[in-house]
Write a protein that holds these residues in place. Structure first.
Motif, mmCIF file in Angstrom:
data_model
loop_
_atom_site.group_PDB
_atom_site.id
_atom_site.type_symbol
_atom_site.label_atom_id
_atom_site.label_comp_id
_atom_site.label_asym_id
_atom_site.label_seq_id
_atom_site.Cartn_x
_atom_site.Cartn_y
_atom_site.Cartn_z
ATOM 1 N N ASN A 28 -50.072 -21.003 26.389
ATOM 2 C CA ASN A 28 -50.325 -22.054 27.381
ATOM 3 C C ASN A 28 -51.833 -22.195 27.594
ATOM 4 O OD1 ASN A 28 -50.549 -23.763 29.517
ATOM 5 N ND2 ASN A 28 -49.093 -22.658 30.843
ATOM 6 N N ALA A 29 -52.409 -23.218 26.942
ATOM 7 C CA ALA A 29 -53.869 -23.383 26.961
ATOM 8 C C ALA A 29 -54.378 -23.808 28.340
ATOM 9 C CB ALA A 29 -54.284 -24.402 25.908
ATOM 10 N N ASP A 30 -53.467 -24.176 29.253
ATOM 11 C CA ASP A 30 -53.902 -24.524 30.610
ATOM 12 C C ASP A 30 -54.216 -23.284 31.443
ATOM 13 O OD1 ASP A 30 -53.608 -27.202 30.078
ATOM 14 O OD2 ASP A 30 -51.536 -27.270 30.796
ATOM 15 N N LEU A 31 -53.701 -22.145 31.018
ATOM 16 C CA LEU A 31 -53.989 -20.911 31.752
ATOM 17 C C LEU A 31 -55.407 -20.438 31.407
ATOM 18 C CD1 LEU A 31 -50.624 -18.948 31.325
ATOM 19 C CD2 LEU A 31 -51.491 -20.088 33.384
ATOM 20 N N ASP A 50 -59.800 -18.595 22.207
ATOM 21 C CA ASP A 50 -59.212 -19.789 21.585
ATOM 22 C C ASP A 50 -58.835 -19.552 20.121
ATOM 23 O OD1 ASP A 50 -59.313 -21.272 23.861
ATOM 24 O OD2 ASP A 50 -61.126 -22.399 23.327
ATOM 25 N N ARG A 53 -55.330 -18.591 20.325
ATOM 26 C CA ARG A 53 -54.518 -19.782 20.671
ATOM 27 C C ARG A 53 -54.329 -20.661 19.442
ATOM 28 N NH1 ARG A 53 -57.552 -20.814 26.460
ATOM 29 N NH2 ARG A 53 -55.862 -19.978 27.737
ATOM 30 N N ARG A 89 -45.139 -24.852 21.662
ATOM 31 C CA ARG A 89 -45.513 -24.333 22.985
ATOM 32 C C ARG A 89 -44.293 -24.239 23.887
ATOM 33 N NH1 ARG A 89 -50.499 -27.104 22.001
ATOM 34 N NH2 ARG A 89 -52.121 -25.497 21.864
#
Lengths: 275, 307
Positions: A28-31, A50, A53, A89
């Motif tokens: 979850n790249a928003d975290l 990243d 990710r 995701r």
């Protein structure tokens, strides 16, 4: 003791991070980057994190390209990769065997707004999952046609078949069998009317997986046989669905495709020997 | 320390000849190279396969590997066991690995110091572990379990890393040395990973190698890496396996072989895979170093066991 590890200063306590905090932030790249993840000399590690990710999503997307080559071909590379990243995701794999990944992808395609017009796409994806199952299925010799020819006519109706582990009947309300076939063989898709429902048989007689269209009634016929029904009962069910069911053509197709591995009749009290 | 079967044990029920991996160059097996490898006059020393690719029931992958295995020794490299994970080893996956090992009789079996599974999710990447006592104990338990299940020694591979954990209390080399001491496992030294991690974590690769227990290394990996920069513009190397081995990594390899003597050396190339002859040239380059160093290396005693 190495100079490159930043040891916690003695006047503060560094609590061990749960690995789940790491993996949640990877998917979850928003975290935010988890606290306690650092670069050398304790510096921040946003771009470094990243890399994980990116590796995870690129890896899973690559696996989905491999599992669903026809869906990939139908929607194009750039679109597929963007769409697959959304799916990855939402639904990361649950097994380290990536050829088992993507079970939820057909249902995802049914819901994913940008592909709603490609109504055949979820069925194409379902068939690709079955294709991959067939590719990895156990190596079992297919039924020798002579074994069927050797059955006495009075015993034919009572004959039952053992399905080959790679064989699956597939059914679609759309032309998903022709679309998958054409896509996999580099054939022309423009002449296919996607609204015509189709049945198919996915099988593997040696090491190459095949898909073929089935004529009316044949899907019911083969599905019944795969469920262990007798030849007579399966033929009856097929004729119930399609008056013009051609049993001779269906039997020829199933032998050619290698849909079964063995057969038995009531009088041999179990499995026949055919190999 | 776990009791594990010695490499020298003779498998009386062996299906295949060539039960050991020679101290030569090998290549990671790719499906589209199989025919070229089998037809090539150059006989590569060994081939390495990712265990997970052969965990299906049957079909083309097994047919190809049977053909390869009849002609070459192989090593089995697991990528999905998640030895560093918090949830314990997946017994089903251990059983699947054992099945692959039993079927194909590899000379070497290896896995990673990394994790890839957490709770019910598999992330398909080699994620880093903190170097602390708690993690050390957990990894050792997992390796004990694995070696007991397989009834053989495994090799553990050093990772490539992009970040560090603030709560680490040991160096990576010390952490790995402790694991090898406690579990009796062997080590797989990935020299590209050393170079990538050293650059990313700002230490000297030679410092790391001087601390690494080379006497326990039974296999080396070499691969290519990509170059990027981090937020501050410092170099950030990515373990991409998508190009030839970097010259700086070749130089480290030459030094390591000069120190420890010849060991099986794998060229890994997993992305943007070239035609077989390109990969073969990389293997020949490793072969040349192994031959040149064969009679002039520092460590002597350990090599009685390597055949």
């Amino acid at each position: 003791m190495q100079p490159w590890v930043d040891f916690p200063a003695s006047n503060r306590i560094v609590y061990p991070m749960k690995l789940g905090t790491f993996s949640d932030a990877v998917i979850n790249a928003d975290l935010p980057v988890p606290a306690g993840i650092i670069g050398p000399q304790g510096k921040k590690a946003a771009k470094r994190f990243d890399v994980y990710r990116n590796n995870v999503i690129v890896g899973l997307v690559g696996s989905l390209v491999d599992i669903f080559p026809s869906v990939h071909n139908l929607v194009g590379d750039e679109f597929f990769r963007a769409m697959a990243a959304v799916y990855a995701r939402q639904e990361p794999p649950t097994s380290p065997l990536l050829f088992e990944y993507g079970g939820g992808f057909p249902a995802f395609l049914e819901q994913f707004e940008p592909v709603q017009k490609l109504i055949y796409l979820p069925d194409v994806a379902r068939f690709e999952l079955i294709w991959l199952q067939a590719y990895h299925a156990a190596d079992v010799p297919v039924l020798n046609p002579d074994a069927l020819a050797a059955i006495a006519p009075e015993n034919l109706a009572e004959t039952r078949f053992i399905p080959h582990p790679a064989a699956h009947v597939v059914r679609s309300g759309y032309a998903s069998v022709s679309i998958l076939s054409a896509s996999r063989s580099g054939g022309d898709l423009s002449s296919i009317d996607p609204m015509v429902g189709e049945d198919g048989l996915i099988s593997r007689s040696n090491y190459d997986v095949e898909i073929r269209n089935l004529p009316p009634g044949a899907a019911v016929f083969l599905a019944q046989l795969m469920d262990g029904e007798t030849l007579g009962a399966a033929a009856g069910a097929a004729m119930g669905e399609a008056e013009n069911f051609d049993i001779a053509a269906a039997i020829t197709a199933m032998l050619e495709a290698g849909a079964f591995s063995d057969l038995h009749t009531n009088d041999d009290n179990g499995r026949g020997s055919t190999s | 320390m776990t009791q594990v079967a010695s490499k020298a044990n003779v498998n009386v029920d062996a299906r295949f000849a060539q039960q050991t991996v020679p101290a030569r160059a090998g290549a990671g097996l790719k499906a589209n190279h199989v025919d070229a490898i089998l037809a090539d006059d150059y006989r590569i020393g060994f081939l390495e396969v990712h265990a997970e690719n052969y965990m299906g029931h049957g079909g083309a992958p097994h047919r190809a590997l049977e053909a390869v295995r009849e002609n070459f020794p192989i090593s089995v490299h697991g990528v999905g066991l998640s030895i560093g994970g918090e949830n314990g080893l997946n017994p089903d996956h251990v059983a699947r690995l054992k099945k692959v090992v039993d079927r194909y009789e590899p000379g070497l079996v290896s896995e990673h110091l990394a994790w890839s599974t957490h709770d019910n999710s598999y992330y398909n990447d080699l994620l880093p572990v903190p170097y602390d006592k708690r993690t050390l104990n957990r990894v050792c338990d997992h390796i004990d379990q694995l070696q007991n299940a397989l009834q053989r020694k495994i090799l553990l591979e050093n990772p490539s890393t992009y970040v560090a954990f603030e709560h680490s209390t040991m160096s990576e080399a010390d952490f790995i040395a402790d694991i090898a001491n406690r579990t009796g496992c062997g080590l797989l030294l990935d020299i590209n990973n050393v170079f990538v991690s050293a650059t990313n974590q700002k230490y000297r690769p030679m410092t790391y190698l001087s601390e690494f227990p080379l006497e326990k290394v039974e296999e080396i990996h070499l691969a290519g890496h990509a170059t990027d920069t981090d937020d501050e513009g410092d170099p950030l190397l990515i373990d991409a396996h998508d190009r030839p081995v970097d010259d700086k990594v070749w130089r480290l390899y030459d030094i390591v072989i000069g120190q420890m003597g010849p060991v099986p050396t794998l060229i890994e190339w997993d992305n943007d895979i070239p035609e077989w002859p390109i990969l073969r040239e990389e293997a020949k380059r490793a072969d040349a170093i192994l031959e040149r160093r064969a009679s002039s290396y520092m460590l002597g005693s350990r090599h009685a066991a390597v055949g």
